[in-house]
Scaffold this active site. Structure first.
Site, PDB file in Angstrom:
ATOM      1  N   PRO A 218       0.772  -1.249   0.000  1.00  0.00           N
ATOM      2  CA  PRO A 218       0.000   0.000   0.000  1.00  0.00           C
ATOM      3  C   PRO A 218       0.802   1.297   0.000  1.00  0.00           C
ATOM      4  O   PRO A 218       0.380   2.268  -0.632  1.00  0.00           O
ATOM      5  CB  PRO A 218      -0.832  -0.092   1.291  1.00  0.00           C
ATOM      6  CG  PRO A 218      -0.907  -1.543   1.604  1.00  0.00           C
ATOM      7  CD  PRO A 218       0.379  -2.132   1.118  1.00  0.00           C
TER       8      PRO A 218
ATOM      9  N   LYS B 158       5.986   7.934 -12.556  1.00  0.00           N
ATOM     10  CA  LYS B 158       4.596   7.578 -12.209  1.00  0.00           C
ATOM     11  C   LYS B 158       3.840   8.790 -11.639  1.00  0.00           C
ATOM     12  O   LYS B 158       2.724   9.096 -12.045  1.00  0.00           O
ATOM     13  CB  LYS B 158       4.640   6.430 -11.187  1.00  0.00           C
ATOM     14  CG  LYS B 158       3.388   6.181 -10.414  1.00  0.00           C
ATOM     15  CD  LYS B 158       2.416   5.288 -11.125  1.00  0.00           C
ATOM     16  CE  LYS B 158       1.110   5.186 -10.347  1.00  0.00           C
ATOM     17  NZ  LYS B 158       0.066   4.525 -11.062  1.00  0.00           N
TER      18      LYS B 158
ATOM     19  N   LYS C 265      -3.966   9.847  -3.412  1.00  0.00           N
ATOM     20  CA  LYS C 265      -2.673   9.340  -2.892  1.00  0.00           C
ATOM     21  C   LYS C 265      -1.532   9.769  -3.827  1.00  0.00           C
ATOM     22  O   LYS C 265      -0.506  10.282  -3.383  1.00  0.00           O
ATOM     23  CB  LYS C 265      -2.727   7.807  -2.792  1.00  0.00           C
ATOM     24  CG  LYS C 265      -1.374   7.197  -2.471  1.00  0.00           C
ATOM     25  CD  LYS C 265      -1.332   5.686  -2.650  1.00  0.00           C
ATOM     26  CE  LYS C 265       0.117   5.208  -2.595  1.00  0.00           C
ATOM     27  NZ  LYS C 265       0.277   3.773  -2.754  1.00  0.00           N
TER      28      LYS C 265
HETATM   29  P1  NAD Z   1      -4.610  -3.424  -1.778  1.00  0.00           P
HETATM   30  O1  NAD Z   1      -4.852  -2.728  -0.490  1.00  0.00           O
HETATM   31  O2  NAD Z   1      -5.729  -4.114  -2.460  1.00  0.00           O
HETATM   32  O3  NAD Z   1      -3.427  -4.525  -1.573  1.00  0.00           O
HETATM   33  C1  NAD Z   1      -2.338  -4.364  -0.730  1.00  0.00           C
HETATM   34  C2  NAD Z   1      -2.084  -5.710  -0.062  1.00  0.00           C
HETATM   35  O4  NAD Z   1      -0.910  -5.617   0.756  1.00  0.00           O
HETATM   36  C3  NAD Z   1      -3.228  -6.157   0.849  1.00  0.00           C
HETATM   37  O5  NAD Z   1      -3.677  -7.450   0.472  1.00  0.00           O
HETATM   38  C4  NAD Z   1      -2.597  -6.166   2.245  1.00  0.00           C
HETATM   39  O6  NAD Z   1      -3.105  -7.186   3.093  1.00  0.00           O
HETATM   40  C5  NAD Z   1      -1.139  -6.397   1.914  1.00  0.00           C
HETATM   41  N1  NAD Z   1      -0.214  -5.980   2.959  1.00  0.00           N
HETATM   42  C6  NAD Z   1      -0.234  -4.839   3.683  1.00  0.00           C
HETATM   43  N2  NAD Z   1       0.806  -4.824   4.555  1.00  0.00           N
HETATM   44  C7  NAD Z   1       1.485  -5.966   4.359  1.00  0.00           C
HETATM   45  C8  NAD Z   1       2.639  -6.545   4.953  1.00  0.00           C
HETATM   46  N3  NAD Z   1       3.309  -5.923   5.925  1.00  0.00           N
HETATM   47  N4  NAD Z   1       3.061  -7.763   4.522  1.00  0.00           N
HETATM   48  C9  NAD Z   1       2.378  -8.402   3.539  1.00  0.00           C
HETATM   49  N5  NAD Z   1       1.276  -7.927   2.940  1.00  0.00           N
HETATM   50  C10 NAD Z   1       0.831  -6.718   3.351  1.00  0.00           C
HETATM   51  O7  NAD Z   1      -3.931  -2.335  -2.737  1.00  0.00           O
HETATM   52  P2  NAD Z   1      -3.782  -2.412  -4.344  1.00  0.00           P
HETATM   53  O8  NAD Z   1      -4.927  -1.724  -4.984  1.00  0.00           O
HETATM   54  O9  NAD Z   1      -3.417  -3.797  -4.740  1.00  0.00           O
HETATM   55  O10 NAD Z   1      -2.513  -1.432  -4.528  1.00  0.00           O
HETATM   56  C11 NAD Z   1      -1.181  -1.876  -4.283  1.00  0.00           C
HETATM   57  C12 NAD Z   1      -0.229  -0.810  -4.786  1.00  0.00           C
HETATM   58  O11 NAD Z   1      -0.451  -0.611  -6.183  1.00  0.00           O
HETATM   59  C13 NAD Z   1      -0.410   0.563  -4.120  1.00  0.00           C
HETATM   60  O12 NAD Z   1       0.865   1.115  -3.885  1.00  0.00           O
HETATM   61  C14 NAD Z   1      -1.212   1.349  -5.151  1.00  0.00           C
HETATM   62  O13 NAD Z   1      -0.995   2.747  -5.057  1.00  0.00           O
HETATM   63  C15 NAD Z   1      -0.663   0.785  -6.444  1.00  0.00           C
HETATM   64  N6  NAD Z   1      -1.563   0.909  -7.616  1.00  0.00           N
HETATM   65  C16 NAD Z   1      -2.888   0.548  -7.499  1.00  0.00           C
HETATM   66  C17 NAD Z   1      -3.718   0.669  -8.614  1.00  0.00           C
HETATM   67  C18 NAD Z   1      -5.177   0.273  -8.522  1.00  0.00           C
HETATM   68  O14 NAD Z   1      -5.938   0.582  -9.470  1.00  0.00           O
HETATM   69  N7  NAD Z   1      -5.631  -0.406  -7.465  1.00  0.00           N
HETATM   70  C19 NAD Z   1      -3.210   1.140  -9.842  1.00  0.00           C
HETATM   71  C20 NAD Z   1      -1.857   1.452  -9.935  1.00  0.00           C
HETATM   72  C21 NAD Z   1      -1.036   1.329  -8.802  1.00  0.00           C
END
Ligand code: NAD
Length: 289
Positions: free
Chosen positions: A65, A168, A243
């Site tokens: 995250p 990005k 964010k």
């Molecule tokens: P999400 O919250 O769905 O997934 C994050 C995962 O990380 C969760 O499953 C959580 O349990 C896990 N996590 C948290 N702390 C942890 C730890 N200490 N050890 C192991 N696992 C842990 O978020 P997402 O939408 O998958 O986004 C992930 C990244 O991708 C972010 O940085 C976001 O900004 C980026 N991103 C997201 C999108 C989108 O459309 N969702 C698009 C581009 C980039």
């Protein structure tokens, strides 16, 4: 290749599944039991800690995250635990300073590391059509490229460590500001009595054209299919746009750059999120104009 994958959420879940499809042995970890169950269904081996997942890994991919979590996971459980021959790839969107700090710590311990944030949402993560912007040395990029290609349609070397994150947030600062400008123009066009499809037909072929207009039009029923046609559900959440704008503003302040449009976009998305709309697609900001 034996690849450890940390963070199997909305994005990471689909990305890990695509590494399995490409023939890699994926050793996965997430704090969430549901995410681990989904990873098992997709052919990953799951572990009960980061430390266990990275044992014997040839590469470690993370999709987490934020920067604080990336920093703590790498410093406590990856650096010094994974073999030093493992390539480290952080695909999360985080601040440039933390990306550089974690890479420096990894390099000092003998690892090669890249920052490799993505463009494209959950659908692209599932379909393996993400675009990766990669920061790191030429040697590290050459090692990262085939691994990232299994999860994306384009893998671009942006420059040295942190350059992927820089690309990005600069890209998404353009996106946030142009989306608001596009929304404003459609709202004004309507008040001036223009038919919105007619305005689209003109502006999409004139100098007001942008990706926000022609690929992701915020007006329902106008332009190609977009979240506007689905009550602004799905797509790219306004909270995630906020964010990325906050990361861009932090970076601008640190670098002494003037970003008045980015700052205004951040304020407007903050207001939108504070009103309880952070879960809607970011184009829904048109409703406030
Ligand atoms: P999400 O919250 O769905 O997934 C994050 C995962 O990380 C969760 O499953 C959580 O349990 C896990 N996590 C948290 N702390 C942890 C730890 N200490 N050890 C192991 N696992 C842990 O978020 P997402 O939408 O998958 O986004 C992930 C990244 O991708 C972010 O940085 C976001 O900004 C980026 N991103 C997201 C999108 C989108 O459309 N969702 C698009 C581009 C980039």
């Amino acid at each position: 290749m034996k690849i450890a994958f940390i963070g199997l959420g909305n994005m990471g879940g689909g990305m890990a599944a695509n590494l399995v499809k490409a023939g890699h042995e994926v050793h996965a970890f997430d704090l969430s039991a549901d995410a681990l169950a989904r990873a098992r269904d997709n052919g990953c081996a799951t572990y009960t800690s980061v430390r266990e997942a990275v044992q014997g890994a040839e590469a470690v991919v993370s999709m987490l995250p934020n920067g604080a979590i990336v920093d703590s996971v790498y410093s406590a459980d990856v650096i010094g635990q994974a073999p030093t021959c493992a390539l480290l790839l952080d695909c999360s969107t985080i601040d440039v300073a933390t990306a550089r700090k974690v890479e420096e710590a990894a390099r000092a311990a003998g690892y090669a590391m890249v920052d490799a944030p993505v463009s494209g949402g959950i659908a692209a993560a599932n379909a393996g059509t993400l675009t990766f912007m990669v920061g790191g040395t030429a040697e590290a990029f050459a090692r990262a490229e085939p691994i990232l290609s299994a999860m994306g349609k384009a893998v671009i070397h942006a420059g040295a460590s942190g350059a992927g994150q820089a690309a990005k947030i600069c890209n998404n600062m353009i996106l946030g500001a142009t989306m608001i400008a596009t929304c404003e123009a459609f709202a004004l066009a309507e008040k001036l009595g223009l038919d919105l499809q007619t305005f689209y037909d003109i502006s999409s072929k004139a100098s007001g054209q942008s990706w926000s207009m022609t690929s992701y039009c915020p007006v329902p029923g106008v332009g190609p299919q977009s979240p506007a046609d689905n009550q602004y559900q799905g797509g790219f959440a306004a909270a995630l746009m906020l964010k990325d704008l906050k990361l861009a503003m932090e970076a601008a302040q640190a670098a002494g750059a003037q970003t008045p449009m980015g700052a205004r976009a951040e304020e407007l998305y903050q207001k939108f999120a504070d009103a309880g709309h952070g879960g809607l697609d970011f184009s829904a900001i048109i409703k406030t104009l």
